[in-house]
Design a protein around this motif. Sequence first.
Motif, PDB file in Angstrom:
ATOM      1  N   ASN A   1      26.442  19.031  32.482  1.00 48.81           N
ATOM      2  CA  ASN A   1      26.496  19.699  31.193  1.00 48.81           C
ATOM      3  C   ASN A   1      25.094  20.043  30.730  1.00 48.81           C
ATOM      4  O   ASN A   1      24.150  19.308  30.973  1.00 48.81           O
ATOM      5  CB  ASN A   1      27.150  18.785  30.160  1.00 48.81           C
TER       6      ASN A   1
ATOM      7  N   GLN B   1      18.960  21.327  22.901  1.00 44.74           N
ATOM      8  CA  GLN B   1      18.055  20.408  22.226  1.00 44.74           C
ATOM      9  C   GLN B   1      17.100  21.215  21.350  1.00 44.74           C
ATOM     10  O   GLN B   1      16.750  22.347  21.676  1.00 44.74           O
ATOM     11  CB  GLN B   1      17.217  19.630  23.256  1.00 44.74           C
TER      12      GLN B   1
ATOM     13  N   LYS C   1      32.010  25.089  23.051  1.00 46.21           N
ATOM     14  CA  LYS C   1      31.880  25.225  24.500  1.00 46.21           C
ATOM     15  C   LYS C   1      32.857  24.356  25.280  1.00 46.21           C
ATOM     16  O   LYS C   1      33.343  24.745  26.324  1.00 46.21           O
ATOM     17  CB  LYS C   1      30.449  24.842  24.925  1.00 46.21           C
TER      18      LYS C   1
ATOM     19  N   GLU D   1      12.851  24.874  21.439  1.00 40.49           N
ATOM     20  CA  GLU D   1      14.252  24.895  21.850  1.00 40.49           C
ATOM     21  C   GLU D   1      14.288  24.470  23.309  1.00 40.49           C
ATOM     22  O   GLU D   1      13.460  24.916  24.092  1.00 40.49           O
ATOM     23  CB  GLU D   1      14.848  26.302  21.727  1.00 40.49           C
ATOM     24  N   GLY D   2      15.219  23.648  23.655  1.00 46.19           N
ATOM     25  CA  GLY D   2      15.305  23.218  25.041  1.00 46.19           C
ATOM     26  C   GLY D   2      16.724  22.901  25.440  1.00 46.19           C
ATOM     27  O   GLY D   2      17.642  22.964  24.621  1.00 46.19           O
ATOM     28  N   LYS D   3      16.880  22.570  26.710  1.00 45.39           N
ATOM     29  CA  LYS D   3      18.199  22.183  27.204  1.00 45.39           C
ATOM     30  C   LYS D   3      18.035  20.889  27.973  1.00 45.39           C
ATOM     31  O   LYS D   3      17.025  20.680  28.624  1.00 45.39           O
ATOM     32  CB  LYS D   3      18.771  23.244  28.136  1.00 45.39           C
ATOM     33  N   MET D   4      19.027  20.060  27.853  1.00 46.45           N
ATOM     34  CA  MET D   4      18.992  18.834  28.616  1.00 46.45           C
ATOM     35  C   MET D   4      20.165  18.862  29.595  1.00 46.45           C
ATOM     36  O   MET D   4      21.307  19.072  29.192  1.00 46.45           O
ATOM     37  CB  MET D   4      19.110  17.622  27.694  1.00 46.45           C
ATOM     38  N   ALA D   5      19.847  18.670  30.864  1.00 46.64           N
ATOM     39  CA  ALA D   5      20.908  18.627  31.883  1.00 46.64           C
ATOM     40  C   ALA D   5      21.468  17.222  31.933  1.00 46.64           C
ATOM     41  O   ALA D   5      20.721  16.257  32.056  1.00 46.64           O
ATOM     42  CB  ALA D   5      20.343  19.014  33.237  1.00 46.64           C
ATOM     43  N   LEU D   6      22.773  17.119  31.809  1.00 46.00           N
ATOM     44  CA  LEU D   6      23.406  15.807  31.766  1.00 46.00           C
ATOM     45  C   LEU D   6      24.435  15.728  32.888  1.00 46.00           C
ATOM     46  O   LEU D   6      25.566  16.184  32.737  1.00 46.00           O
ATOM     47  CB  LEU D   6      24.073  15.650  30.406  1.00 46.00           C
ATOM     48  N   PRO D   7      24.066  15.176  34.049  1.00 48.40           N
ATOM     49  CA  PRO D   7      25.031  15.120  35.134  1.00 48.40           C
ATOM     50  C   PRO D   7      26.146  14.118  34.814  1.00 48.40           C
ATOM     51  O   PRO D   7      25.864  13.017  34.351  1.00 48.40           O
ATOM     52  CB  PRO D   7      24.207  14.617  36.322  1.00 48.40           C
ATOM     53  N   ASN D   8      27.372  14.532  35.039  1.00 50.50           N
ATOM     54  CA  ASN D   8      28.519  13.692  34.730  1.00 50.50           C
ATOM     55  C   ASN D   8      29.411  13.569  35.944  1.00 50.50           C
ATOM     56  O   ASN D   8      29.552  14.522  36.710  1.00 50.50           O
ATOM     57  CB  ASN D   8      29.360  14.334  33.633  1.00 50.50           C
TER      58      ASN D   8
ATOM     59  N   ILE E   1      22.986  20.492  27.471  1.00 51.08           N
ATOM     60  CA  ILE E   1      23.039  20.170  26.052  1.00 51.08           C
ATOM     61  C   ILE E   1      21.867  20.837  25.351  1.00 51.08           C
ATOM     62  O   ILE E   1      20.717  20.678  25.769  1.00 51.08           O
ATOM     63  CB  ILE E   1      22.937  18.631  25.847  1.00 51.08           C
TER      64      ILE E   1
ATOM     65  N   THR F   1      41.879  23.947  39.200  1.00 51.21           N
ATOM     66  CA  THR F   1      40.542  23.390  39.003  1.00 51.21           C
ATOM     67  C   THR F   1      40.500  21.883  39.193  1.00 51.21           C
ATOM     68  O   THR F   1      39.507  21.251  38.860  1.00 51.21           O
ATOM     69  CB  THR F   1      40.058  23.696  37.575  1.00 51.21           C
TER      70      THR F   1
ATOM     71  N   THR G   1      42.001  19.755  37.458  1.00 52.19           N
ATOM     72  CA  THR G   1      42.015  19.101  36.147  1.00 52.19           C
ATOM     73  C   THR G   1      43.412  19.254  35.548  1.00 52.19           C
ATOM     74  O   THR G   1      44.282  19.899  36.140  1.00 52.19           O
ATOM     75  CB  THR G   1      41.009  19.753  35.169  1.00 52.19           C
TER      76      THR G   1
ATOM     77  N   VAL H   1      30.260  17.399  37.057  1.00 57.49           N
ATOM     78  CA  VAL H   1      29.858  18.500  36.179  1.00 57.49           C
ATOM     79  C   VAL H   1      28.478  18.175  35.625  1.00 57.49           C
ATOM     80  O   VAL H   1      28.203  17.023  35.285  1.00 57.49           O
ATOM     81  CB  VAL H   1      30.849  18.634  35.002  1.00 57.49           C
TER      82      VAL H   1
END
Lengths: 387, 154
Positions: free
Chosen positions: A246, A250, B93, B15-22, A248, B142, B144, A244
Motif C-alpha cells: 500500500n 504522508q 481508495k 508531501e511524500g508516500k510511504m510504501a507499506l508492504p502487507n 500511504i 482476484t 479475494t 499488497v
Amino acid sequence: MTEYFGATVADIFNTMPERFKPEEAKDVDIVIGYEATGEGGGKWTATIKHGTLKVEKVEELKGCKTTIHADAEIFVGVTLGKITAIDALTSQKLRVVGDARLLMTLLPKIFVPFTVTPRKKAVSARAILATVESRFRPEKAEGVTMNIGYDLTGENGGQWTLMIKDGRCTVREGFAEDLAVKLIMDADVYAGMMLGTIDGASAFTSGQVRIEGDMMAAAATTKFFHKYVDPNAAEAEELICLRVTNSIDQRFASGPVMGRWFAGLKEKKFMANKCPECGRTQIPPREICAICRVRVHEFVELGPKGTVTNFDIVYFASPDPLTGAVRDTPYTPIYVVLDGASEQDAFAFELKKEDIDRIKVGAKVRPVWADKPTGSFRDVLYFELDR
Amino acid sequence: MTCKHEDTRNCFVLEGKMALPNQYFAGRLGSKFIIALRDKKKIMGVRCQKCNKTFIPPREYCEQCWSKIAENWVDLGSEGELVNFTVIRYNDKHLPKKAPYILGQIKLTGADTPLTHVIQGIDPKDVHVGMKVKAVFAEKTTNTIMDLDHFEPV
C-alpha cells in the motif's frame, strides 16, 4: 499395532538402540520404566549403564528409578514433539513418577529425537511403463516410426520395447529387432526420472543413463508422451496468500521553528533557539522550552564544531521493518554538544567511518557538509575528528 | 493570535508516500472458501451438526458448542435475503466500489449467519430489508472475496 501420528509405540522403543548416544550417557546409571496405556500400548524398560542401553518389553515395571506413564497416543505425540511435554505434564495426561526433569534434560541429551520417516509407496518402472500407451500423444508423433528399447537393470528391471508406428504406441516386453535407440539404466533411475525426482539430463551426464543408438531420437521421445503423474501423490492444497504494497500519503509541515532549522542547514549552520528563562539552547529548536514551558523566540547559531559526550559503535543494525534492509555496520552515532550550546543539550550525529577507531568522549569534532545543501538532515554527511 | 507575529518565511510542507508492504494469509478454510468462489462459483459454509447451525464465512469451530466443524462443508446456493444494509456515500481508495453503493448483510438460504457484501442493480432509495437477492460472480478473479462481485435483486 495402532499408529498415532504415523508411528506406533513399539517403533519408539525399537529405534531406541540406534538413537542412543553412548558418549553422552557415559556417566548415566538409570533404569527408566515406560507404560503406554490404551490401544497399541505396553510396558518397556530402558536400562542405561556404562554407556550401554538395554531396551526390554516387560510385563511389570520393576526396579525402575523413574517411570513414565501415558496413553499410547499421548506417548507417541510427546515423543514426536506433536504434543508439548509441558502441556501433557500439566494436564496430567503424562505422568512421571520419580525424576520429572529427566524428560527435559537427560533424555534429549542421550537420544537422537524420534522421527517418522514418511512411507512413500514406491512406483515401479513396470507400473510406469504400463501407462505409456495411454500417455501417448499421436498428434506429436505424426509420421514417426520408431522402436525404443529400455534395458532396465536392477531388482525391478526388465527389458521393454516401445513401438511407435502409424500414430499408435505399443509396449511389449523384450527387445524388437530394429531398435532406433536403446536406453540403459537402473529401473529406479527410470522411475525417478518419470516422477521428476531425478533430472534426466544430469542422470545422463553423470553416467546413470547410457544411450545406444540415435541420441537425438531419444531426446525427441519425451514430447510424444504426456507427463507421468504418480497416482499416490497427494494433491497439494492450494492456500491463498495475498501480498499488497500500500502507498500511504504522508505530509510533513515544518512550522516556522523547524523551518528555520532546515533553512539554517541549507546555509551550513546549526540554528538552535534559546529559552528566555533558563537560557538553554534547544537543538533542534522547538516553539516552547520543554522545561520552562515558555515561548522561545531567540535563535542562536551553534558550532559548527563540538565536543563528543557519548557514542555508540553499532555492529548489529536493526533491519528496516518494512523492507528488511540492514545498513552497513559498524556505524557510530555520536552525541555532540556544539560550541555555544548549553551543556545538557547534546544532539546525535553520525561519525565518519574512518574515525571509529579513534573516537573517545571529549573528542573535538567538526561537521562535513554536503556539496549542495538542500535544507534537510542529509546536509550534514557526518562529523569527523577535528585535529 | 500568535500566528500574526510568527515569521512564516521558512515554513514548508513536504508531501511524500510511504510504501507499506502487507501480507494476508487467508488460512486453510479461508483459502477453500475463496477457491470455491473462484473456480466453482459456489458459496460454501460450514455446518455444526450438533447445533444445527450453518456458518458463513466458514470457521473452524462452532461458536456455540466449540466442536470442530472445519470439514462439514455445505453449498449454500447463491440466493438469500437482505437482513441489513447501509449506504456508503464517500469515496476512498480502499473501498471496493464507487460511492454511493450499498453494503448489505445477506442471509443465504440455509445459512444461519449473514454474509456482508455489496448490493448492486437497485437504487439506494429503493433497497429494503427482506428483499431477495442473488449472487453475481466476478468475470476477472482476484483471489479475494470480490470473486463474488456483488448481489443483485432477484
